[in-house]
Design a protein around this motif. Structure first.
Motif, PDB file in Angstrom:
ATOM      1  N   VAL A 162       0.844  -1.203   0.000  1.00 41.29           N
ATOM      2  CA  VAL A 162       0.000   0.000   0.000  1.00 41.29           C
ATOM      3  C   VAL A 162       0.877   1.249   0.000  1.00 41.29           C
ATOM      4  O   VAL A 162       0.585   2.228  -0.698  1.00 41.29           O
ATOM      5  CB  VAL A 162      -0.952   0.010   1.211  1.00 41.29           C
ATOM      6  CG1 VAL A 162      -1.749   1.319   1.252  1.00 41.29           C
ATOM      7  CG2 VAL A 162      -1.908  -1.172   1.151  1.00 41.29           C
ATOM      8  N   MET A 163       1.971   1.218   0.755  1.00 43.95           N
ATOM      9  CA  MET A 163       2.886   2.362   0.773  1.00 43.95           C
ATOM     10  C   MET A 163       3.463   2.607  -0.621  1.00 43.95           C
ATOM     11  O   MET A 163       3.570   3.757  -1.067  1.00 43.95           O
ATOM     12  CB  MET A 163       4.011   2.127   1.782  1.00 43.95           C
ATOM     13  CG  MET A 163       3.558   2.141   3.232  1.00 43.95           C
ATOM     14  SD  MET A 163       4.911   1.886   4.412  1.00 43.95           S
ATOM     15  CE  MET A 163       5.797   3.432   4.220  1.00 43.95           C
ATOM     16  N   LYS A 164       3.829   1.543  -1.331  1.00 41.33           N
ATOM     17  CA  LYS A 164       4.340   1.686  -2.701  1.00 41.33           C
ATOM     18  C   LYS A 164       3.284   2.336  -3.593  1.00 41.33           C
ATOM     19  O   LYS A 164       3.596   3.193  -4.428  1.00 41.33           O
ATOM     20  CB  LYS A 164       4.732   0.324  -3.263  1.00 41.33           C
ATOM     21  CG  LYS A 164       5.903  -0.339  -2.571  1.00 41.33           C
ATOM     22  CD  LYS A 164       6.135  -1.741  -3.134  1.00 41.33           C
ATOM     23  CE  LYS A 164       7.201  -2.504  -2.364  1.00 41.33           C
ATOM     24  NZ  LYS A 164       7.356  -3.890  -2.890  1.00 41.33           N
ATOM     25  N   LEU A 165       2.038   1.906  -3.425  1.00 38.56           N
ATOM     26  CA  LEU A 165       0.935   2.477  -4.199  1.00 38.56           C
ATOM     27  C   LEU A 165       0.786   3.962  -3.907  1.00 38.56           C
ATOM     28  O   LEU A 165       0.635   4.782  -4.832  1.00 38.56           O
ATOM     29  CB  LEU A 165      -0.360   1.733  -3.869  1.00 38.56           C
ATOM     30  CG  LEU A 165      -1.663   2.329  -4.422  1.00 38.56           C
ATOM     31  CD1 LEU A 165      -1.648   2.334  -5.944  1.00 38.56           C
ATOM     32  CD2 LEU A 165      -2.869   1.551  -3.894  1.00 38.56           C
ATOM     33  N   GLN A 166       0.833   4.335  -2.645  1.00 42.31           N
ATOM     34  CA  GLN A 166       0.665   5.739  -2.266  1.00 42.31           C
ATOM     35  C   GLN A 166       1.799   6.607  -2.804  1.00 42.31           C
ATOM     36  O   GLN A 166       1.565   7.728  -3.268  1.00 42.31           O
ATOM     37  CB  GLN A 166       0.573   5.845  -0.740  1.00 42.31           C
ATOM     38  CG  GLN A 166      -0.711   5.241  -0.178  1.00 42.31           C
ATOM     39  CD  GLN A 166      -0.697   5.113   1.335  1.00 42.31           C
ATOM     40  OE1 GLN A 166       0.348   4.907   1.950  1.00 42.31           O
ATOM     41  NE2 GLN A 166      -1.872   5.229   1.944  1.00 42.31           N
ATOM     42  N   VAL A 167       3.029   6.095  -2.768  1.00 41.47           N
ATOM     43  CA  VAL A 167       4.175   6.846  -3.289  1.00 41.47           C
ATOM     44  C   VAL A 167       4.007   7.098  -4.787  1.00 41.47           C
ATOM     45  O   VAL A 167       4.264   8.203  -5.284  1.00 41.47           O
ATOM     46  CB  VAL A 167       5.496   6.095  -3.005  1.00 41.47           C
ATOM     47  CG1 VAL A 167       6.644   6.702  -3.801  1.00 41.47           C
ATOM     48  CG2 VAL A 167       5.813   6.136  -1.520  1.00 41.47           C
ATOM     49  N   ILE A 168       3.560   6.089  -5.527  1.00 44.48           N
ATOM     50  CA  ILE A 168       3.377   6.248  -6.971  1.00 44.48           C
ATOM     51  C   ILE A 168       2.254   7.231  -7.268  1.00 44.48           C
ATOM     52  O   ILE A 168       2.377   8.086  -8.162  1.00 44.48           O
ATOM     53  CB  ILE A 168       3.113   4.881  -7.633  1.00 44.48           C
ATOM     54  CG1 ILE A 168       4.421   4.097  -7.719  1.00 44.48           C
ATOM     55  CG2 ILE A 168       2.502   5.052  -9.022  1.00 44.48           C
ATOM     56  CD1 ILE A 168       4.288   2.729  -8.346  1.00 44.48           C
ATOM     57  N   LEU A 169       1.153   7.146  -6.537  1.00 43.73           N
ATOM     58  CA  LEU A 169       0.054   8.090  -6.760  1.00 43.73           C
ATOM     59  C   LEU A 169       0.518   9.526  -6.543  1.00 43.73           C
ATOM     60  O   LEU A 169       0.204  10.422  -7.335  1.00 43.73           O
ATOM     61  CB  LEU A 169      -1.122   7.763  -5.837  1.00 43.73           C
ATOM     62  CG  LEU A 169      -1.957   6.529  -6.209  1.00 43.73           C
ATOM     63  CD1 LEU A 169      -2.974   6.228  -5.114  1.00 43.73           C
ATOM     64  CD2 LEU A 169      -2.661   6.722  -7.545  1.00 43.73           C
ATOM     65  N   ILE A 170       1.285   9.757  -5.491  1.00 43.77           N
ATOM     66  CA  ILE A 170       1.802  11.099  -5.222  1.00 43.77           C
ATOM     67  C   ILE A 170       2.755  11.530  -6.330  1.00 43.77           C
ATOM     68  O   ILE A 170       2.722  12.671  -6.797  1.00 43.77           O
ATOM     69  CB  ILE A 170       2.490  11.141  -3.844  1.00 43.77           C
ATOM     70  CG1 ILE A 170       1.438  10.989  -2.734  1.00 43.77           C
ATOM     71  CG2 ILE A 170       3.271  12.441  -3.659  1.00 43.77           C
ATOM     72  CD1 ILE A 170       2.017  10.807  -1.351  1.00 43.77           C
ATOM     73  N   ILE A 182      -1.812   2.562   4.817  1.00 45.56           N
ATOM     74  CA  ILE A 182      -3.218   2.247   5.098  1.00 45.56           C
ATOM     75  C   ILE A 182      -4.060   2.657   3.894  1.00 45.56           C
ATOM     76  O   ILE A 182      -4.094   3.829   3.519  1.00 45.56           O
ATOM     77  CB  ILE A 182      -3.713   2.977   6.361  1.00 45.56           C
ATOM     78  CG1 ILE A 182      -2.861   2.583   7.573  1.00 45.56           C
ATOM     79  CG2 ILE A 182      -5.184   2.671   6.617  1.00 45.56           C
ATOM     80  CD1 ILE A 182      -3.171   3.393   8.820  1.00 45.56           C
ATOM     81  N   PHE A 183      -4.731   1.705   3.291  1.00 47.32           N
ATOM     82  CA  PHE A 183      -5.572   1.966   2.120  1.00 47.32           C
ATOM     83  C   PHE A 183      -6.919   2.494   2.618  1.00 47.32           C
ATOM     84  O   PHE A 183      -7.858   1.745   2.851  1.00 47.32           O
ATOM     85  CB  PHE A 183      -5.758   0.674   1.317  1.00 47.32           C
ATOM     86  CG  PHE A 183      -6.261   0.879  -0.094  1.00 47.32           C
ATOM     87  CD1 PHE A 183      -7.412   1.607  -0.352  1.00 47.32           C
ATOM     88  CD2 PHE A 183      -5.581   0.326  -1.163  1.00 47.32           C
ATOM     89  CE1 PHE A 183      -7.877   1.784  -1.644  1.00 47.32           C
ATOM     90  CE2 PHE A 183      -6.036   0.492  -2.467  1.00 47.32           C
ATOM     91  CZ  PHE A 183      -7.185   1.225  -2.710  1.00 47.32           C
ATOM     92  N   GLY A 184      -6.971   3.817   2.777  1.00 44.38           N
ATOM     93  CA  GLY A 184      -8.185   4.452   3.266  1.00 44.38           C
ATOM     94  C   GLY A 184      -8.996   5.069   2.140  1.00 44.38           C
ATOM     95  O   GLY A 184      -8.661   4.935   0.956  1.00 44.38           O
TER      96      GLY A 184
END
Length: 219
Positions: A162-170, A182-184
């Motif tokens: 999830v952290m990898k996903l959040q970094v890419i989205l940013i 945390i996938f909120g």
């Protein structure tokens, strides 16, 4: 690796061709930036050029052809340095139209800025723009080394993927908030926005194999 100023300066003089001919170098900027649908030098290419320069320099990119897409990439700053990105409005501040290039500096009276960019008088060149047209200065981070997460991730998922996903989205300009693993609801909202923007099969905010393949094509 060269910095973005060296890369962009090395392209000064590249210009659109007169008549029906198209400059293959400008088409190359588009294709190497992922805009394979562009096969001419008449399509507005200022954002294409900045995306290409950032790709070569290993910096964040907007992955979009419209200039104002850069408003959502990197960190907004008030005191720019040479090499930062500058976004300007065209026609009016509220218009969707804009221009993007690489900031070089101010004139002595600070009423104008010098910008190195593409599609400036139909070429890669340095031009002066009225400083009142600036929408934002943006400082980019390195985008190399980002890992594409493994699916399946959905609302409530937790952990490193999830952290990898959040970094890419940013990195792609989607402000999903803190990188907390945390996938909120906010992560879901911005993942869905990305899926919609890229016209993926599923746009429901679930990280699946289709979204993974799209990320892999970018990174």
């Amino acid at each position: 690796m060269q910095n973005i100023l060296q890369i962009a300066a090395g392209q000064i003089g590249v210009q659109e061709l007169a008549g029906e001919a198209d400059n293959p170098v400008i088409v190359k900027y588009a294709h190497e930036s992922g805009f394979t649908q562009v096969n001419d030098d008449e399509t507005a290419w200022c954002s294409i050029f900045v995306n290409w320069c950032c790709e070569q320099a290993g910096l964040q990119r907007s992955h979009k052809m419209n200039a104002r897409s850069w408003l959502y990439v990197g960190k907004t700053i008030n005191k720019p340095y040479a090499g930062d990105i500058v976004v300007l409005w065209r026609e009016s501040p509220s218009s969707w139209k804009g221009h993007v290039g690489i900031f070089l500096g101010y004139t002595k009276d600070r009423n104008h800025i010098f910008v190195l960019g593409g599609n400036q008088k139909n070429s890669v060149s340095v031009q002066a723009y009225d400083a009142s047209r600036v929408l934002a200065f943006k400082r980019l981070m390195a985008s190399q080394g980002l890992e594409v997460p493994k699916p399946l991730l959905t609302l409530g998922s937790r952990g490193n993927e999830v952290m990898k996903l959040q970094v890419i989205l940013i990195d792609l300009g989607y402000d999903c908030g803190a990188v907390d693993g945390i996938f909120g609801p906010r992560t879901k909202e911005h993942l869905s926005a990305f899926q919609t923007s890229e016209n993926l099969k599923e746009k429901n905010g679930v990280y699946d194999e289709h979204t993974q393949k799209k990320f892999q094509s970018i990174y």
